[in-house]
Design a protein around this motif. Sequence first.
Motif, PDB file in Angstrom:
ATOM      1  N   PHE A  30      -1.558   9.395  -1.661  1.00 19.57           N
ATOM      2  CA  PHE A  30      -1.322   8.158  -2.403  1.00 19.57           C
ATOM      3  C   PHE A  30      -0.205   8.311  -3.426  1.00 19.57           C
ATOM      4  CE2 PHE A  30      -4.505  10.314  -5.066  1.00 19.57           C
ATOM      5  CZ  PHE A  30      -3.988  10.143  -6.345  1.00 19.57           C
ATOM      6  N   THR A  31       0.418   7.172  -3.723  1.00 14.43           N
ATOM      7  CA  THR A  31       1.398   7.057  -4.803  1.00 14.43           C
ATOM      8  C   THR A  31       1.057   5.810  -5.608  1.00 14.43           C
ATOM      9  OG1 THR A  31       3.143   8.075  -3.465  1.00 14.43           O
ATOM     10  CG2 THR A  31       3.841   6.810  -5.384  1.00 14.43           C
ATOM     11  N   LEU A  32       0.950   5.965  -6.911  1.00 16.06           N
ATOM     12  CA  LEU A  32       0.682   4.850  -7.811  1.00 16.06           C
ATOM     13  C   LEU A  32       1.844   4.728  -8.784  1.00 16.06           C
ATOM     14  CD1 LEU A  32      -1.433   2.722  -8.894  1.00 16.06           C
ATOM     15  CD2 LEU A  32      -2.071   4.490 -10.558  1.00 16.06           C
ATOM     16  N   THR A  33       2.498   3.562  -8.785  1.00 18.84           N
ATOM     17  CA  THR A  33       3.620   3.326  -9.689  1.00 18.84           C
ATOM     18  C   THR A  33       3.221   2.274 -10.723  1.00 18.84           C
ATOM     19  OG1 THR A  33       5.188   3.813  -7.919  1.00 18.84           O
ATOM     20  CG2 THR A  33       6.043   2.712  -9.867  1.00 18.84           C
ATOM     21  N   GLN A  34       3.164   2.691 -11.981  1.00 18.27           N
ATOM     22  CA  GLN A  34       2.853   1.786 -13.093  1.00 18.27           C
ATOM     23  C   GLN A  34       4.175   1.232 -13.621  1.00 18.27           C
ATOM     24  OE1 GLN A  34       0.774   4.542 -15.611  1.00 18.27           O
ATOM     25  NE2 GLN A  34      -1.190   4.210 -14.599  1.00 18.27           N
ATOM     26  N   GLN A  35       4.378  -0.076 -13.441  1.00 21.30           N
ATOM     27  CA  GLN A  35       5.658  -0.705 -13.743  1.00 21.30           C
ATOM     28  C   GLN A  35       5.680  -1.324 -15.144  1.00 21.30           C
ATOM     29  OE1 GLN A  35       6.817  -1.763  -9.096  1.00 21.30           O
ATOM     30  NE2 GLN A  35       6.291  -3.420 -10.477  1.00 21.30           N
ATOM     31  N   SER A  36       6.885  -1.608 -15.627  1.00 21.79           N
ATOM     32  CA  SER A  36       7.058  -2.103 -16.985  1.00 21.79           C
ATOM     33  C   SER A  36       6.563  -3.539 -17.161  1.00 21.79           C
ATOM     34  CB  SER A  36       8.533  -2.023 -17.393  1.00 21.79           C
ATOM     35  OG  SER A  36       9.346  -2.779 -16.511  1.00 21.79           O
ATOM     36  N   ASP A  37       6.334  -4.261 -16.060  1.00 23.27           N
ATOM     37  CA  ASP A  37       5.844  -5.638 -16.167  1.00 23.27           C
ATOM     38  C   ASP A  37       4.327  -5.716 -16.257  1.00 23.27           C
ATOM     39  OD1 ASP A  37       5.168  -4.930 -13.605  1.00 23.27           O
ATOM     40  OD2 ASP A  37       6.126  -6.643 -12.624  1.00 23.27           O
ATOM     41  N   GLY A  38       3.659  -4.561 -16.396  1.00 28.19           N
ATOM     42  CA  GLY A  38       2.215  -4.545 -16.537  1.00 28.19           C
ATOM     43  C   GLY A  38       1.453  -4.481 -15.233  1.00 28.19           C
ATOM     44  N   THR A  39       2.170  -4.327 -14.121  1.00 31.04           N
ATOM     45  CA  THR A  39       1.511  -4.205 -12.830  1.00 31.04           C
ATOM     46  C   THR A  39       1.602  -2.777 -12.311  1.00 31.04           C
ATOM     47  OG1 THR A  39       3.507  -4.822 -11.598  1.00 31.04           O
ATOM     48  CG2 THR A  39       1.982  -6.600 -12.214  1.00 31.04           C
ATOM     49  N   SER A  40       0.675  -2.448 -11.451  1.00 39.02           N
ATOM     50  CA  SER A  40       0.698  -1.174 -10.739  1.00 39.02           C
ATOM     51  C   SER A  40       0.803  -1.451  -9.252  1.00 39.02           C
ATOM     52  CB  SER A  40      -0.578  -0.376 -11.015  1.00 39.02           C
ATOM     53  OG  SER A  40      -0.588   0.144 -12.326  1.00 39.02           O
ATOM     54  N   VAL A  41       1.544  -0.599  -8.546  1.00 41.26           N
ATOM     55  CA  VAL A  41       1.677  -0.722  -7.098  1.00 41.26           C
ATOM     56  C   VAL A  41       1.160   0.566  -6.462  1.00 41.26           C
ATOM     57  CG1 VAL A  41       3.230  -1.066  -5.148  1.00 41.26           C
ATOM     58  CG2 VAL A  41       3.646  -2.273  -7.305  1.00 41.26           C
ATOM     59  N   LEU A  42       0.162   0.413  -5.617  1.00 43.80           N
ATOM     60  CA  LEU A  42      -0.460   1.544  -4.944  1.00 43.80           C
ATOM     61  C   LEU A  42      -0.027   1.589  -3.483  1.00 43.80           C
ATOM     62  CD1 LEU A  42      -2.646   3.826  -4.814  1.00 43.80           C
ATOM     63  CD2 LEU A  42      -4.277   2.022  -4.189  1.00 43.80           C
ATOM     64  N   HIS A  43       0.400   2.770  -3.032  1.00 42.45           N
ATOM     65  CA  HIS A  43       0.610   3.031  -1.609  1.00 42.45           C
ATOM     66  C   HIS A  43      -0.386   4.126  -1.218  1.00 42.45           C
ATOM     67  CE1 HIS A  43       4.523   1.416  -2.861  1.00 42.45           C
ATOM     68  NE2 HIS A  43       4.758   1.117  -1.607  1.00 42.45           N
ATOM     69  N   ALA A  44      -1.076   3.946  -0.099  1.00 43.81           N
ATOM     70  CA  ALA A  44      -2.002   4.981   0.353  1.00 43.81           C
ATOM     71  C   ALA A  44      -1.975   5.079   1.873  1.00 43.81           C
ATOM     72  CB  ALA A  44      -3.423   4.685  -0.126  1.00 43.81           C
ATOM     73  N   HIS A  45      -1.896   6.301   2.354  1.00 39.40           N
ATOM     74  CA  HIS A  45      -1.988   6.593   3.781  1.00 39.40           C
ATOM     75  C   HIS A  45      -3.293   7.346   3.987  1.00 39.40           C
ATOM     76  CE1 HIS A  45      -0.846   7.732   7.870  1.00 39.40           C
ATOM     77  NE2 HIS A  45      -1.234   8.952   7.563  1.00 39.40           N
ATOM     78  N   CYS A  46      -4.198   6.763   4.778  1.00 35.20           N
ATOM     79  CA  CYS A  46      -5.546   7.298   4.943  1.00 35.20           C
ATOM     80  C   CYS A  46      -5.786   7.665   6.401  1.00 35.20           C
ATOM     81  CB  CYS A  46      -6.596   6.268   4.508  1.00 35.20           C
ATOM     82  SG  CYS A  46      -6.217   5.399   2.955  1.00 35.20           S
ATOM     83  N   GLU A  47      -6.384   8.836   6.632  1.00 35.50           N
ATOM     84  CA  GLU A  47      -6.693   9.293   7.978  1.00 35.50           C
ATOM     85  C   GLU A  47      -8.147   9.734   8.043  1.00 35.50           C
ATOM     86  OE1 GLU A  47      -4.031  12.485   8.827  1.00 35.50           O
ATOM     87  OE2 GLU A  47      -2.210  11.271   8.604  1.00 35.50           O
ATOM     88  N   ILE A  48      -8.909   9.178   8.994  1.00 31.57           N
ATOM     89  CA  ILE A  48     -10.286   9.594   9.253  1.00 31.57           C
ATOM     90  C   ILE A  48     -10.329  10.144  10.671  1.00 31.57           C
ATOM     91  CG2 ILE A  48     -12.697   8.879   9.390  1.00 31.57           C
ATOM     92  CD1 ILE A  48     -12.004   6.549   7.532  1.00 31.57           C
ATOM     93  N   ASP A  49     -10.746  11.409  10.810  1.00 29.88           N
ATOM     94  CA  ASP A  49     -10.710  12.063  12.108  1.00 29.88           C
ATOM     95  C   ASP A  49     -11.906  11.723  12.987  1.00 29.88           C
ATOM     96  OD1 ASP A  49      -8.417  13.285  11.175  1.00 29.88           O
ATOM     97  OD2 ASP A  49      -9.449  15.122  10.564  1.00 29.88           O
ATOM     98  N   ASP A  50     -13.031  11.338  12.388  1.00 30.31           N
ATOM     99  CA  ASP A  50     -14.249  11.046  13.159  1.00 30.31           C
ATOM    100  C   ASP A  50     -13.987   9.929  14.164  1.00 30.31           C
ATOM    101  OD1 ASP A  50     -15.347  12.841  11.400  1.00 30.31           O
ATOM    102  OD2 ASP A  50     -16.381  11.340  10.194  1.00 30.31           O
ATOM    103  N   ALA A  51     -14.486  10.094  15.373  1.00 33.60           N
ATOM    104  CA  ALA A  51     -14.271   9.105  16.424  1.00 33.60           C
ATOM    105  C   ALA A  51     -15.059   7.819  16.151  1.00 33.60           C
ATOM    106  CB  ALA A  51     -14.676   9.692  17.773  1.00 33.60           C
ATOM    107  N   PRO A  52     -14.434   6.654  16.386  1.00 36.82           N
ATOM    108  CA  PRO A  52     -13.010   6.522  16.691  1.00 36.82           C
ATOM    109  C   PRO A  52     -12.168   6.759  15.439  1.00 36.82           C
ATOM    110  CG  PRO A  52     -13.989   4.360  16.460  1.00 36.82           C
ATOM    111  CD  PRO A  52     -15.108   5.342  16.345  1.00 36.82           C
ATOM    112  N   ASP A  53     -11.137   7.562  15.576  1.00 35.58           N
ATOM    113  CA  ASP A  53     -10.326   7.925  14.424  1.00 35.58           C
ATOM    114  C   ASP A  53      -9.629   6.689  13.848  1.00 35.58           C
ATOM    115  OD1 ASP A  53      -8.709   8.072  16.897  1.00 35.58           O
ATOM    116  OD2 ASP A  53      -7.085   8.539  15.517  1.00 35.58           O
ATOM    117  N   VAL A  54      -9.366   6.761  12.543  1.00 32.85           N
ATOM    118  CA  VAL A  54      -8.767   5.647  11.806  1.00 32.85           C
ATOM    119  C   VAL A  54      -7.507   6.117  11.099  1.00 32.85           C
ATOM    120  CG1 VAL A  54      -9.113   3.928   9.983  1.00 32.85           C
ATOM    121  CG2 VAL A  54     -11.047   4.627  11.410  1.00 32.85           C
TER     122      VAL A  54
END
Length: 239
Positions: A30-54
């Motif tokens: 994940f990457t969380l960017t706290q911006q000067s306008d009072g908002t935060s932007v989150l990016h997340a890449h998630c992997e689940i190996d259990d079948a069916p994988d996600v």
Amino acid sequence: MTNHRTIRGTIAYTSKKPDRMNQERGREFFTLTQQSDGTSVLHAHCEIDDAPDVIRDITSCFDTQTMKPRDGASRLTIGGKFEGSGWFYFTDSACELEVYNVKTGRASEAMPLDTPATWFGNHAIVNDGFLGKFFPLGCEPGKRRIANVMMSSPDHRGATGPELFPLSFGLIYTGNETITVGAGTFEARRFEVVDTAEGLPEEHPPYVMWTTNDEDGIFLRGGVDGYMMTHYELVELSR
């Protein structure tokens, strides 16, 4: 000098089932960017190996202090095949979704809201930790009902959708402690997510989590009991 602040981290997913004890079952970057306008932007890449994988890729923009969502997106691959992609937009009176899903096709949806959505549940584990912000730093332990939540899927693994799924649940703040995880030793706050039976098709098993005891509220460790028996732990952090 930049006028924003960026936090990056990695969360390891492991199993607590007796036949798979402590075996890796997924990961999240994940990457969380706290911006000067009072908002935060989150990016997340998630992997689940259990079948069916996600494989899930999400973005989410929200008010840094209140967690009130502004917009977000989610793209899902389930069992090695594309499942769906959607863009969420929040106003004070509605949540809108532009989506393509292999089960339902292309759609534009809008769900009226009596009051603004309080939190966007996109199934990224790091995002769960931000629920702790509903208890201000320094407050006494207690329980709150978190209402007007909008989820991207009612599935416990987030392995359907994207879709609009309203939900409310209970959140208990039990107190503070010092814990050690892969990313280091931290002063932490402990929370329990409870009372999901009223909204979800199947009640979510007991979920306990710890977050950093600071304004960032970064997820440190968590576990889900019941049939899931999973463990989540922050193993890398840069801020």
